[in-house]
Write an enzyme that holds these catalytic residues in place. Structure first.
Site, mmCIF file in Angstrom:
data_model
loop_
_atom_site.group_PDB
_atom_site.id
_atom_site.type_symbol
_atom_site.label_atom_id
_atom_site.label_comp_id
_atom_site.label_asym_id
_atom_site.label_seq_id
_atom_site.Cartn_x
_atom_site.Cartn_y
_atom_site.Cartn_z
ATOM 1 N N GLU A 154 0.843 -1.200 0.000
ATOM 2 C CA GLU A 154 0.000 0.000 0.000
ATOM 3 C C GLU A 154 0.876 1.246 0.000
ATOM 4 O O GLU A 154 1.972 1.263 0.549
ATOM 5 C CB GLU A 154 -0.940 -0.018 1.205
ATOM 6 C CG GLU A 154 -0.258 -0.173 2.571
ATOM 7 C CD GLU A 154 0.191 1.134 3.177
ATOM 8 O OE1 GLU A 154 -0.242 2.193 2.671
ATOM 9 O OE2 GLU A 154 0.969 1.095 4.132
ATOM 10 N N LYS A 157 -1.353 7.621 2.342
ATOM 11 C CA LYS A 157 -0.977 8.606 3.347
ATOM 12 C C LYS A 157 -2.132 8.779 4.324
ATOM 13 O O LYS A 157 -3.269 9.025 3.910
ATOM 14 C CB LYS A 157 -0.644 9.967 2.702
ATOM 15 C CG LYS A 157 0.507 9.927 1.718
ATOM 16 C CD LYS A 157 0.834 11.326 1.220
ATOM 17 C CE LYS A 157 -0.270 11.944 0.389
ATOM 18 N NZ LYS A 157 -0.496 11.246 -0.911
ATOM 19 N N ASN A 214 9.280 4.560 1.570
ATOM 20 C CA ASN A 214 9.188 5.231 2.869
ATOM 21 C C ASN A 214 10.549 5.660 3.374
ATOM 22 O O ASN A 214 10.689 6.709 4.007
ATOM 23 C CB ASN A 214 8.503 4.319 3.887
ATOM 24 C CG ASN A 214 6.995 4.352 3.749
ATOM 25 O OD1 ASN A 214 6.447 5.112 2.952
ATOM 26 N ND2 ASN A 214 6.302 3.522 4.510
ATOM 27 N N PHE A 255 8.231 16.855 0.599
ATOM 28 C CA PHE A 255 8.958 16.414 1.792
ATOM 29 C C PHE A 255 10.240 17.222 2.025
ATOM 30 O O PHE A 255 11.247 16.680 2.470
ATOM 31 C CB PHE A 255 9.256 14.912 1.719
ATOM 32 C CG PHE A 255 8.038 14.067 1.949
ATOM 33 C CD1 PHE A 255 7.780 13.517 3.188
ATOM 34 C CD2 PHE A 255 7.129 13.840 0.927
ATOM 35 C CE1 PHE A 255 6.650 12.744 3.411
ATOM 36 C CE2 PHE A 255 5.990 13.083 1.136
ATOM 37 C CZ PHE A 255 5.752 12.526 2.392
ATOM 38 N N TYR A 257 9.988 20.152 3.897
ATOM 39 C CA TYR A 257 9.604 21.097 4.950
ATOM 40 C C TYR A 257 10.234 20.673 6.276
ATOM 41 O O TYR A 257 9.922 19.603 6.800
ATOM 42 C CB TYR A 257 8.090 21.159 5.086
ATOM 43 C CG TYR A 257 7.407 21.792 3.898
ATOM 44 C CD1 TYR A 257 7.215 23.159 3.839
ATOM 45 C CD2 TYR A 257 6.981 21.012 2.824
ATOM 46 C CE1 TYR A 257 6.596 23.748 2.745
ATOM 47 C CE2 TYR A 257 6.366 21.589 1.719
ATOM 48 C CZ TYR A 257 6.171 22.958 1.686
ATOM 49 O OH TYR A 257 5.574 23.541 0.598
ATOM 50 N N CYS A 266 4.120 4.411 10.101
ATOM 51 C CA CYS A 266 4.837 3.872 8.937
ATOM 52 C C CYS A 266 6.334 4.171 8.947
ATOM 53 O O CYS A 266 7.145 3.258 9.048
ATOM 54 C CB CYS A 266 4.209 4.402 7.648
ATOM 55 S SG CYS A 266 2.533 3.806 7.377
#
Length: 440
Positions: A154, A157, A214, A255, A257, A266
């Site tokens: 999967e 989010k 991830n 991604f 920030y 996760c």
């Protein structure tokens, strides 16, 4: 198509509901009788935008049902999705007992061809273990019933899971059985009408793809956090740096920030599990070691700034936390930075008042009503009598507050912004001392 979903957590409940939404006959199984009872009576045990009305709609239509009956669940679906938890074990590896228990139950009860789909996030080699477990159960029964095992990781989010499933950017299928691949193509056809998003590969590559995705995102977060900490020392502004590097198409904007670190169900466990797998094969991932170390330190970055301003002894000080969930649009507090910040401030004698638009019940479950924190019903109510505001989660309702009202309400007043939500000049113009992550 008849589908059985084993597990009704984030992944199982979202996947099962979305498959029912496009017309499949879905039966969701869980061993937690209380959770199934909640679902049968119209409740939803998790907070996920858009999920509750979709569950209600499909349950009313008879396409989505819930059960604790394992025999009925195995008998129902040609497709048996395993979407149970894989929590981190003590050594950081993924705990596979729930996945293998699900496989054992299928093998023990199946009497016709099944496609067993690993939807849980699992280490490389899990499909082989699932296949061996099912074979073992079939042999014990003297059965030669055929089956296939597929890896279908999967990429959902939390806070946008329904949208991610209904409009995926990719669907990864790991399999070597042509019939199983054809069935999986049919299952996902309604979700890719505009163009082909399905990527078929071998099982081990599919399993590794989930962890790699991830791990890459976690790496970007920790990289930016490390740069932001350096910007603090150099007198640079990380927001300008973010714009400078994000405009490079080879890097992009996602991604980048900086903040107080990643959390949730996760990234932390998947980074640990990938590191553990790498160590097992004698190929340590030194970058991932640094990513995890940097993230754990970053969770206390705001505490460092608080101590630098107010000293180690915070006895008699009151701090307000805006945000408890690890990210917006969820009530998930697993591995949330807020928990580390609360623990560090309480250990120094501080009083804590918290507000989160969704995660307050989860916080009360964790800390209790008489725990180390007090709960406010609105963001501004929380500020009354407090010394400082600590912004931890970037909820929309925190983005444009009345800074003059904050300045009048806080005793000192101080704002420690862990998500760089505000323009430093605007906050300081209201008479507030403002501390952020890597901003001038």
């Amino acid at each position: 198509m008849r589908v059985t979903m084993i597990g009704t957590g984030y992944v199982g409940l979202v996947t099962g509901t979305c498959l029912a939404e496009v017309g499949n006959d879905v039966l969701c199984l869980d061993v937690d009788a209380q959770k199934i009872d909640v679902l049968k009576h119209g409740g939803v045990p998790i907070h996920e935008p858009g999920l509750a009305p979709m569950i209600a709609r499909n349950a009313a239509a008879g396409r989505l049902r819930f059960t604790t009956d394992q025999e009925a669940a195995v008998a129902h679906g040609v497709l048996q999705f395993i979407a149970v938890g894989t929590p981190p074990d003590e050594d950081g590896s993924a705990d596979m007992k729930y996945v293998l228990a699900a496989a054992r139950n299928i093998g023990h009860r199946m009497n016709e061809y099944k496609i067993i789909v690993d939807k849980s996030t699992v280490p490389v080699g899990t499909a082989d273990r699932v296949r061996a477990t099912v074979h073992e159960e079939l042999r014990a029964r003297g059965s030669d019933t055929q089956f296939a095992v597929v890896s279908n990781p999967e990429f959902l989010k939390e806070g946008a899971a329904v949208e991610d499933f209904m409009r995926p950017d990719r669907v990864v299928i790991g399999a070597d059985d042509e019939h199983a691949i054809a069935v999986m193509r049919a299952v996902y056809a309604p979700f890719q009408r505009n163009h082909e998003r399905l990527l078929v590969m071998d099982v081990r590559s599919a399993e590794l793809t989930k962890y790699a995705a991830n791990a890459m995102l976690a790496t970007r977060i920790s990289f930016m956090n490390e740069l932001a900490n350096l910007a603090d020392e150099l007198g640079a502004d990380i927001e300008h740096v973010r714009q400078g590097i994000g405009s490079d198409p080879r890097i992009g904007w996602h991604f980048l920030y900086p903040g107080v670190g990643y959390g949730g169900s996760c990234f932390p466990k998947d980074v640990k599990a990938l590191r553990h797998t790498a160590m097992q094969y004698g190929r340590p991932l030194r970058i991932m070691d640094a990513v995890e170390e940097a993230n754990e330190a970053q969770k206390l970055r705001l505490v460092e700034k608080i101590v630098a301003r107010l000293g180690e002894n915070l006895q008699g000080r009151t701090f307000v936390l805006w945000g408890l969930a690890f990210k917006p649009n969820t009530d998930d507090m697993r591995e949330a930075p807020s928990r580390e910040i609360i623990a560090a401030l309480v250990a120094r004698g501080a009083r804590i008042v918290v507000y989160d638009p969704v995660a307050m019940p989860e916080a009360k479950r964790i800390y209790g009503d008489a725990g180390p924190i007090a709960y406010a019903s609105t963001p501004m109510e929380a500020l009354s009598g407090a010394d400082a505001l600590v912004v931890v989660t970037e909820w929309q309702e925190f983005r444009s507050p009345d800074f003059e009202a904050i300045a009048r309400t806080l005793l000192m007043p101080l704002v420690f912004d862990g998500r760089n939500l505000y323009d430093p000049g605007q906050v300081r113009a209201a008479g507030i001392e403002y501390f952020s992550i890597g901003r001038r």
